[in-house]
Design an enzyme around this catalytic site. Structure first.
Site, PDB file in Angstrom:
ATOM      1  N   ALA A 229      39.007  41.663  36.418  1.00  0.00           N
ATOM      2  CA  ALA A 229      39.141  42.927  35.680  1.00  0.00           C
ATOM      3  C   ALA A 229      39.451  44.117  36.581  1.00  0.00           C
ATOM      4  CB  ALA A 229      37.859  43.195  34.880  1.00  0.00           C
TER       5      ALA A 229
ATOM      6  N   GLN B  13      45.054  44.512  39.532  1.00  0.00           N
ATOM      7  CA  GLN B  13      46.105  45.378  38.974  1.00  0.00           C
ATOM      8  C   GLN B  13      46.530  44.953  37.564  1.00  0.00           C
ATOM      9  OE1 GLN B  13      49.927  45.579  40.633  1.00  0.00           O
ATOM     10  NE2 GLN B  13      50.130  43.392  41.074  1.00  0.00           N
TER      11      GLN B  13
ATOM     12  N   GLY C 148      44.477  43.536  35.435  1.00  0.00           N
ATOM     13  CA  GLY C 148      43.313  43.965  34.658  1.00  0.00           C
ATOM     14  C   GLY C 148      43.406  45.425  34.261  1.00  0.00           C
TER      15      GLY C 148
ATOM     16  N   ARG D 206      49.129  23.863  49.932  1.00  0.00           N
ATOM     17  CA  ARG D 206      48.934  23.773  48.491  1.00  0.00           C
ATOM     18  C   ARG D 206      47.546  23.236  48.137  1.00  0.00           C
ATOM     19  NH1 ARG D 206      52.417  20.229  44.261  1.00  0.00           N
ATOM     20  NH2 ARG D 206      51.430  18.565  45.455  1.00  0.00           N
TER      21      ARG D 206
ATOM     22  N   ASP E 161      57.632  35.014  31.404  1.00  0.00           N
ATOM     23  CA  ASP E 161      58.921  34.375  31.683  1.00  0.00           C
ATOM     24  C   ASP E 161      59.823  34.456  30.439  1.00  0.00           C
ATOM     25  OD1 ASP E 161      57.925  33.363  34.283  1.00  0.00           O
ATOM     26  OD2 ASP E 161      56.606  32.194  32.996  1.00  0.00           O
TER      27      ASP E 161
ATOM     28  N   HIS F 239      54.817  27.485  34.976  1.00  0.00           N
ATOM     29  CA  HIS F 239      55.046  28.886  35.352  1.00  0.00           C
ATOM     30  C   HIS F 239      55.213  28.928  36.869  1.00  0.00           C
ATOM     31  CE1 HIS F 239      54.793  33.139  35.951  1.00  0.00           C
ATOM     32  NE2 HIS F 239      53.769  32.965  36.770  1.00  0.00           N
TER      33      HIS F 239
HETATM   34  P1  NAX Z   1      44.880  41.303  41.939  1.00  0.00           P
HETATM   35  O1  NAX Z   1      44.682  40.685  43.278  1.00  0.00           O
HETATM   36  O2  NAX Z   1      45.247  42.731  41.810  1.00  0.00           O
HETATM   37  O3  NAX Z   1      43.554  41.085  41.091  1.00  0.00           O
HETATM   38  C1  NAX Z   1      42.889  39.870  41.007  1.00  0.00           C
HETATM   39  C2  NAX Z   1      41.428  40.181  40.760  1.00  0.00           C
HETATM   40  O4  NAX Z   1      40.751  38.946  40.499  1.00  0.00           O
HETATM   41  C3  NAX Z   1      40.722  40.826  41.957  1.00  0.00           C
HETATM   42  O5  NAX Z   1      40.098  42.028  41.533  1.00  0.00           O
HETATM   43  C4  NAX Z   1      39.699  39.778  42.371  1.00  0.00           C
HETATM   44  O6  NAX Z   1      38.495  40.349  42.856  1.00  0.00           O
HETATM   45  C5  NAX Z   1      39.478  39.049  41.058  1.00  0.00           C
HETATM   46  N1  NAX Z   1      38.902  37.709  41.210  1.00  0.00           N
HETATM   47  C6  NAX Z   1      39.118  36.792  42.179  1.00  0.00           C
HETATM   48  N2  NAX Z   1      38.351  35.722  41.991  1.00  0.00           N
HETATM   49  C7  NAX Z   1      37.636  35.944  40.874  1.00  0.00           C
HETATM   50  C8  NAX Z   1      36.639  35.204  40.188  1.00  0.00           C
HETATM   51  N3  NAX Z   1      36.230  34.020  40.637  1.00  0.00           N
HETATM   52  N4  NAX Z   1      36.106  35.740  39.072  1.00  0.00           N
HETATM   53  C9  NAX Z   1      36.489  36.935  38.633  1.00  0.00           C
HETATM   54  N5  NAX Z   1      37.412  37.705  39.254  1.00  0.00           N
HETATM   55  C10 NAX Z   1      37.970  37.203  40.354  1.00  0.00           C
HETATM   56  O7  NAX Z   1      45.932  40.354  41.209  1.00  0.00           O
HETATM   57  P2  NAX Z   1      46.827  40.665  39.916  1.00  0.00           P
HETATM   58  O8  NAX Z   1      48.102  41.283  40.345  1.00  0.00           O
HETATM   59  O9  NAX Z   1      46.003  41.351  38.902  1.00  0.00           O
HETATM   60  O10 NAX Z   1      47.183  39.173  39.456  1.00  0.00           O
HETATM   61  C11 NAX Z   1      46.214  38.315  38.942  1.00  0.00           C
HETATM   62  C12 NAX Z   1      46.759  36.897  38.824  1.00  0.00           C
HETATM   63  O11 NAX Z   1      47.837  36.836  37.912  1.00  0.00           O
HETATM   64  C13 NAX Z   1      47.310  36.325  40.124  1.00  0.00           C
HETATM   65  O12 NAX Z   1      46.838  34.979  40.267  1.00  0.00           O
HETATM   66  C14 NAX Z   1      48.805  36.321  39.910  1.00  0.00           C
HETATM   67  O13 NAX Z   1      49.448  35.339  40.680  1.00  0.00           O
HETATM   68  C15 NAX Z   1      48.865  36.026  38.448  1.00  0.00           C
HETATM   69  N6  NAX Z   1      50.124  36.329  37.739  1.00  0.00           N
HETATM   70  C16 NAX Z   1      50.497  35.482  36.744  1.00  0.00           C
HETATM   71  C17 NAX Z   1      51.631  35.702  35.982  1.00  0.00           C
HETATM   72  C18 NAX Z   1      52.020  34.773  34.884  1.00  0.00           C
HETATM   73  O14 NAX Z   1      53.084  34.994  34.302  1.00  0.00           O
HETATM   74  N7  NAX Z   1      51.270  33.726  34.523  1.00  0.00           N
HETATM   75  C19 NAX Z   1      52.495  36.852  36.262  1.00  0.00           C
HETATM   76  C20 NAX Z   1      51.825  37.956  37.011  1.00  0.00           C
HETATM   77  C21 NAX Z   1      50.877  37.514  38.089  1.00  0.00           C
HETATM   78  O15 NAX Z   1      51.622  37.203  39.245  1.00  0.00           O
END
Ligand code: NAX
Length: 327
Positions: free
Chosen positions: A12, A15, A17, A98, A159, A187
Site C-alpha cells: 500500500a 507507487q 498503491g 530467477r 497489457d 504477464h
Molecule cells: P513499489 O516498490 O513502489 O511498491 C511495492 C510495495 O510493496 C513497497 O511499499 C513494499 O514495502 C511493499 N511490499 C513488499 N513486500 C511486501 C509484503 N510481503 N507485504 C506487503 N507489502 C509488501 O512497487 P510498485 O511500482 O508499486 O509495483 C508493485 C508491483 O507491481 C511490482 O511487483 C511490479 O513489478 C508490479 N507491476 C505489475 C504490473 C502488471 O501489469 N501486472 C504492471 C505494473 C507493475 O510493474
C-alpha cells in the site's frame, strides 16, 4: 445504506498503491454506491508511510470510505476481506537469479494465500498485480485450498489496455470503438497481444493492419511497454497499472459489455491447449461475478506459436516453484 465491502491492498505504501487507494476510496473499484473499508498491508519498515497515506485518505473526506486500517500481519489484514489486491512483491534486483526471485516471492504469496484461506469472506476475489504476477497468483492459490480456485486471478488488463491504446492510435479510432482484443499467456515479454478477432468501429482489425506491423511493431511494443515507460518516465508504470487493476475488479464484479470481451489471467480449465491449473491470460467475459473463457475462437498458426511460447514460460515457472517446494 449498504454494508461496506472490505478491500485489502498489499504494498500500500508503494507507487501503485498510492495511485490505487484514492480511486478505490472514491468509488471507482466497485461503484459509486458501494461503501468500502480499506485495509492496507505493508512490511513493518513501510507501515509508517502507509499510515501517512491513510491520513491523506481521511483528509479526502470520501463519502464512501468507511475506514482505513494499516497492518503488517497478513492474517489480520485479510480477515473478512472481500476484495484482495496483492500489489506488494519482491522486485528483481541486480544479480538475482530467477530461482531467487521466485523463492523470495513464494515467501510473500504463500503466507498471503494461507491468510486468505484462513480468514477471507466467502465471496473473496483476489487480483495479483505484483510480479511475476501469474506465478505469484498460482502460489497464493495453491496455499488457499478452501477458496474456489477461480477466485485467484493475475493482472493482464494493463497489457490489454496498452494494446487498445496502440491500436486506437494506429487506426485513428477512439478506444471506445475497439472490441475483442486479447492478451494470451504470461504477464511478461512473452505475452501475446492478439487482434485477429478484434473489431474497430465494426470492421475486422485484421483487414486494416498487415502482419509485418503486427509482428514487428505492435506485439513487441505492447509486450515491452513496461520497459519503454521506465526508459521515458524514469520509473515504472504506476497510475496506468492502478487504473488497470480498477478496471479488472470493476469488470469482474459488474460484467463485460455486450459484444466485447477483455483479458485476465485466470486458472486454466485446459481451454485452447493451456494446461489446466496454470494461471494464464485468456479472452474472458464476466457474467454474474464470474470470469468465463470465450470459447470457439479460431487460432491461426501465427497465433498458436505465440500462445504456446508464453504458456511454455508459465509451465517453466510452475515447474520451478514446484522444484523449490513453494507449491
Ligand atoms: P513499489 O516498490 O513502489 O511498491 C511495492 C510495495 O510493496 C513497497 O511499499 C513494499 O514495502 C511493499 N511490499 C513488499 N513486500 C511486501 C509484503 N510481503 N507485504 C506487503 N507489502 C509488501 O512497487 P510498485 O511500482 O508499486 O509495483 C508493485 C508491483 O507491481 C511490482 O511487483 C511490479 O513489478 C508490479 N507491476 C505489475 C504490473 C502488471 O501489469 N501486472 C504492471 C505494473 C507493475 O510493474
Amino acid at each position: 445504506t449498504k454494508t461496506p465491502v472490505t478491500v485489502t491492498v498489499t504494498g500500500a505504501a508503494g507507487q501503485i498503491g498510492y495511485a490505487l487507494l484514492f480511486r478505490i476510496a472514491s468509488g471507482h473499484l466497485l461503484g459509486a454506491d458501494v461503501p468500502v473499508r480499506l485495509r492496507l498491508l505493508e512490511i513493518p519498515a513501510a507501515t509508517k508511510a502507509a499510515q501517512g497515506t491513510a491520513m491523506e485518505l481521511d483528509d479526502c473526506a470520501f463519502p464512501l470510505l468507511a475506514g482505513v486500517d494499516v497492518f503488517d500481519d497478513p492474517k489480520a489484514a485479510f480477515d473478512g476481506v472481500n476484495v484482495a489486491l496483492l500489489v506488494g512483491a519482491r522486485p528483481r534486483t541486480k544479480g538475482m537469479e530467477r530461482g531467487d526471485l521466485l523463492e523470495a516471492n513464494g515467501g510473500i504469496f504463500g503466507p498471503q494465500g494461507a491468510a486468505i484461506n484462513a480468514g477471507a469472506a466467502s465471496d473473496v476475489r483476489v487480483l495479483v498485480v505484483g510480479n511475476p504476477a501469474n506465478t505469484n497468483a498460482l502460489i497464493a492459490q495453491q496455499h488457499a485450498p478452501d477458496v474456489p480456485a477461480d477466485r485467484f486471478t493475475a493482472m493482464t488488463r494493463l497489457d490489454h489496455n496498452r494494446a487498445l491504446a496502440q491500436l486506437a492510435k494506429k487506426l485513428n479510432v477512439p478506444v471506445a470503438e475497439l472490441r475483442k482484443v486479447t492478451i494470451w499467456g504470461n504477464h511478461s515479454a512473452t505475452q501475446y497481444p492478439d487482434v485477429f478477432h478484434a473489431e474497430a468501429a465494426g470492421r475486422p482489425v485484421k483487414d486494416l493492419v498487415d502482419q509485418a506491423w503486427l509482428a514487428d511493431e505492435f506485439i513487441p511494443r505492447v509486450a515491452k511497454r513496461g520497459a519503454e515507460i521506465i526508459e521515458v518516465r524514469g520509473a515504472s508504470s504506476a497510475a496506468s497499472a492502478a487504473s488497470a487493476a480498477i478496471d479488472h475488479v470493476h469488470t469482474w464484479v459488474n460484467g463485460t459489455r455486450e459484444g466485447d470481451w477483455t483479458s485476465a489471467a485466470i486458472v486454466s480449465d485446459g481451454s485452447y491447449g493451456v494446461p489446466a491449473g496454470l494461471i494464464s491470460s485468456f479472452p474472458v467475459v464476466a457474467k454474474d461475478g464470474k470470469w468465463e473463457i470465450v470459447q470457439g475462437l479460431e487460432i491461426s498458426e501465427f497465433s498458436r506459436a505465440r500462445i504456446d511460447a508464453s504458456v511454455a514460460e508459465l509451465q517453466e515457472e510452475r515447474t520451478a516453484v514446484q522444484g523449490l517446494g513453494l507449491i
